[in-house]
Motif scaffolding. Structure first.
Motif, PDB file in Angstrom:
ATOM      1  N   MET A 100      38.352  44.683  66.905  1.00 50.62           N
ATOM      2  CA  MET A 100      37.451  44.384  68.060  1.00 50.62           C
ATOM      3  C   MET A 100      38.321  43.044  68.628  1.00 50.62           C
ATOM      4  O   MET A 100      38.228  41.622  68.245  1.00 50.62           O
ATOM      5  CB  MET A 100      35.950  43.851  67.947  1.00 50.62           C
ATOM      6  N   THR A 101      38.872  43.070  70.290  1.00 50.85           N
ATOM      7  CA  THR A 101      38.824  41.847  71.039  1.00 50.85           C
ATOM      8  C   THR A 101      38.147  41.337  72.525  1.00 50.85           C
ATOM      9  O   THR A 101      37.931  41.967  72.899  1.00 50.85           O
ATOM     10  CB  THR A 101      40.051  42.926  71.915  1.00 50.85           C
ATOM     11  N   ALA A 102      38.536  40.454  72.371  1.00 48.70           N
ATOM     12  CA  ALA A 102      37.699  39.203  73.610  1.00 48.70           C
ATOM     13  C   ALA A 102      38.492  39.714  74.714  1.00 48.70           C
ATOM     14  O   ALA A 102      37.937  38.901  76.030  1.00 48.70           O
ATOM     15  CB  ALA A 102      37.539  37.934  72.879  1.00 48.70           C
ATOM     16  N   ILE A 103      39.674  40.351  74.579  1.00 48.00           N
ATOM     17  CA  ILE A 103      40.014  40.484  75.670  1.00 48.00           C
ATOM     18  C   ILE A 103      40.012  42.179  75.631  1.00 48.00           C
ATOM     19  O   ILE A 103      40.726  42.337  74.996  1.00 48.00           O
ATOM     20  CB  ILE A 103      41.639  39.932  75.985  1.00 48.00           C
ATOM     21  N   PRO A 104      39.982  43.004  76.608  1.00 47.45           N
ATOM     22  CA  PRO A 104      40.033  44.470  76.809  1.00 47.45           C
ATOM     23  C   PRO A 104      41.441  45.047  76.991  1.00 47.45           C
ATOM     24  O   PRO A 104      42.008  44.789  77.355  1.00 47.45           O
ATOM     25  CB  PRO A 104      39.291  44.582  78.341  1.00 47.45           C
ATOM     26  N   ILE A 105      41.332  45.392  75.491  1.00 45.13           N
ATOM     27  CA  ILE A 105      42.798  46.552  75.663  1.00 45.13           C
ATOM     28  C   ILE A 105      42.022  47.811  74.994  1.00 45.13           C
ATOM     29  O   ILE A 105      42.470  47.453  73.770  1.00 45.13           O
ATOM     30  CB  ILE A 105      43.361  45.687  74.793  1.00 45.13           C
ATOM     31  N   ASN A 106      41.746  48.273  75.719  1.00 47.68           N
ATOM     32  CA  ASN A 106      40.804  49.601  75.565  1.00 47.68           C
ATOM     33  C   ASN A 106      41.356  50.656  74.732  1.00 47.68           C
ATOM     34  O   ASN A 106      41.256  51.449  73.768  1.00 47.68           O
ATOM     35  CB  ASN A 106      39.689  50.337  76.130  1.00 47.68           C
ATOM     36  N   ALA A 107      42.428  50.551  75.011  1.00 44.99           N
ATOM     37  CA  ALA A 107      43.403  51.943  74.237  1.00 44.99           C
ATOM     38  C   ALA A 107      43.701  51.690  73.167  1.00 44.99           C
ATOM     39  O   ALA A 107      44.224  52.730  72.118  1.00 44.99           O
ATOM     40  CB  ALA A 107      44.818  52.073  74.577  1.00 44.99           C
ATOM     41  N   VAL A 108      43.720  50.033  71.870  1.00 43.59           N
ATOM     42  CA  VAL A 108      44.308  50.083  70.837  1.00 43.59           C
ATOM     43  C   VAL A 108      42.925  49.094  70.311  1.00 43.59           C
ATOM     44  O   VAL A 108      43.110  49.436  68.866  1.00 43.59           O
ATOM     45  CB  VAL A 108      45.502  49.398  71.282  1.00 43.59           C
ATOM     46  N   ALA A 109      42.127  48.726  71.325  1.00 46.84           N
ATOM     47  CA  ALA A 109      40.660  48.163  70.619  1.00 46.84           C
ATOM     48  C   ALA A 109      39.399  48.048  71.018  1.00 46.84           C
ATOM     49  O   ALA A 109      39.708  48.701  71.916  1.00 46.84           O
ATOM     50  CB  ALA A 109      41.719  47.235  70.029  1.00 46.84           C
ATOM     51  N   GLU A 110      38.477  48.347  70.595  1.00 52.76           N
ATOM     52  CA  GLU A 110      37.279  47.812  70.938  1.00 52.76           C
ATOM     53  C   GLU A 110      36.804  46.141  71.580  1.00 52.76           C
ATOM     54  O   GLU A 110      37.746  45.269  70.941  1.00 52.76           O
ATOM     55  CB  GLU A 110      36.410  48.535  69.219  1.00 52.76           C
ATOM     56  N   PRO A 111      36.639  46.241  72.539  1.00 58.39           N
ATOM     57  CA  PRO A 111      35.477  45.117  72.648  1.00 58.39           C
ATOM     58  C   PRO A 111      34.930  44.995  72.049  1.00 58.39           C
ATOM     59  O   PRO A 111      33.887  45.231  71.059  1.00 58.39           O
ATOM     60  CB  PRO A 111      34.917  45.305  74.569  1.00 58.39           C
ATOM     61  N   PHE A 112      34.630  43.381  72.074  1.00 60.10           N
ATOM     62  CA  PHE A 112      34.274  42.357  71.334  1.00 60.10           C
ATOM     63  C   PHE A 112      32.042  42.792  72.059  1.00 60.10           C
ATOM     64  O   PHE A 112      32.874  42.053  72.999  1.00 60.10           O
ATOM     65  CB  PHE A 112      34.362  40.821  70.863  1.00 60.10           C
ATOM     66  N   ILE A 113      31.532  43.238  71.120  1.00 57.25           N
ATOM     67  CA  ILE A 113      29.963  43.259  71.276  1.00 57.25           C
ATOM     68  C   ILE A 113      29.287  42.669  70.337  1.00 57.25           C
ATOM     69  O   ILE A 113      29.856  43.699  68.674  1.00 57.25           O
ATOM     70  CB  ILE A 113      29.210  44.759  71.769  1.00 57.25           C
ATOM     71  N   ARG A 114      28.585  41.872  70.426  1.00 57.14           N
ATOM     72  CA  ARG A 114      28.253  41.063  69.129  1.00 57.14           C
ATOM     73  C   ARG A 114      27.175  41.740  68.350  1.00 57.14           C
ATOM     74  O   ARG A 114      27.556  42.198  67.083  1.00 57.14           O
ATOM     75  CB  ARG A 114      27.428  39.414  69.532  1.00 57.14           C
ATOM     76  N   LEU A 115      26.322  43.011  68.757  1.00 55.30           N
ATOM     77  CA  LEU A 115      25.797  43.936  67.926  1.00 55.30           C
ATOM     78  C   LEU A 115      26.552  44.581  67.204  1.00 55.30           C
ATOM     79  O   LEU A 115      25.975  45.332  66.469  1.00 55.30           O
ATOM     80  CB  LEU A 115      24.514  43.933  69.351  1.00 55.30           C
ATOM     81  N   VAL A 116      27.222  44.607  68.055  1.00 52.26           N
ATOM     82  CA  VAL A 116      28.469  46.306  67.384  1.00 52.26           C
ATOM     83  C   VAL A 116      28.618  45.737  66.196  1.00 52.26           C
ATOM     84  O   VAL A 116      29.003  46.373  65.689  1.00 52.26           O
ATOM     85  CB  VAL A 116      29.196  46.628  68.988  1.00 52.26           C
TER      86      VAL A 116
END
Length: 254
Positions: A100-116
């Motif tokens: 999970m990354t704080a910088i959106p790179i949706n092709a390789v990782a999920e965005p960081f969302i705390r509850l998720v």
């Protein structure tokens, strides 16, 4: 077990191992084995990795790159390291591993969302937090503590490369430096002791988060910590621990 959920903070140097930079296969194998060892025991684990094996601050100074740009490069380096570690963990086990990354790179990782992220840990997934918190002017120590607090980890484990805890002075420069077994967050700050980012220590202190600082190169250290053994240095803020903070292990003098 002492802890059910922890965050592990790794430096980029842990990944480069014996190399000056890049990726050391033996180091990656060791990291993966240590993580999978405690995961197999039911410990929920999140991971934050530095990027120093790819890009270091002194390079930006030498080339005249301004700090904001340099930190952006470093954050991208943490994403590369996170993807590499995910690949190694997936190759060695059937554990579910999410980056999970704080910088959106949706092709390789999920965005960081705390509850998720917290939900992933609830399910027993290994979660690797990449990209710091998406902002410059911070070392990865600070995002490590922030992510630990956000996912309600019970402690953060600072895995160190070539050091086994917090010392009274720099052991590489002062042969009389000795290792603290327990110390308070406040003493770390007041004495300006090295090894950790002061802003990260302040954040942990304000939210009563224990910090374990230990030598990651030794096998089984994380398992010993989560099982209740105090190895390396424990930084904590409870009154009874503050009374013990000046107890320094004689056998660990340099």
């Amino acid at each position: 077990m002492r802890y059910k959920r922890v965050v592990l903070k790794l430096s980029g140097g842990a990944i480069s191992g014996a190399l000056e930079s890049g990726f050391d296969p033996e180091a990656l194998e060791h990291i993966a084995d240590e993580i999978l060892d405690i995961h197999s025991r039911g410990i929920e684990i999140g991971i934050v990795i530095g990027g120093g094996n790819i890009f270091r601050g002194e390079q930006s100074v030498r080339w005249g790159i301004e700090r904001s740009e340099a930190d952006n490069i470093g954050m991208l380096g943490t994403i590369i390291n996170s993807l590499m570690l995910r690949g190694v963990l997936n190759a060695k086990s059937d554990a579910e591993v999410r980056v999970m990354t704080a910088i959106p790179i949706n092709a390789v990782a999920e965005p960081f969302i705390r509850l998720v992220a917290a939900r992933h840990l609830d399910k027993g997934y290994i979660v690797i937090f990449a990209g710091g918190i998406g902002n410059p002017f911070l070392t990865t120590d600070y995002p490590g503590v922030q992510r630990a607090l956000e996912v309600r980890a019970e402690a953060i484990l600072f895995a160190k490369h070539k050091t086994n805890g917090i010392y009274t002075d720099d052991p590489n420069k002062n042969t009389d430096a000795r290792l603290y077994r327990r110390i308070s967050h406040d003493t770390i700050i007041q004495k300006n002791l090295g090894a950790l980012d002061q802003s990260a220590v302040i954040l942990a202190r304000d939210h009563h988060l224990p910090i374990h600082v230990f030598d990651f190169e030794q096998k089984g250290m994380m398992r010993r910590i989560v099982e209740g053994e105090d190895v390396g240095t424990l930084i904590t803020q409870t009154p009874e621990d503050v009374l013990k903070e000046e107890t320094i292990a004689q056998e660990n003098s340099i």
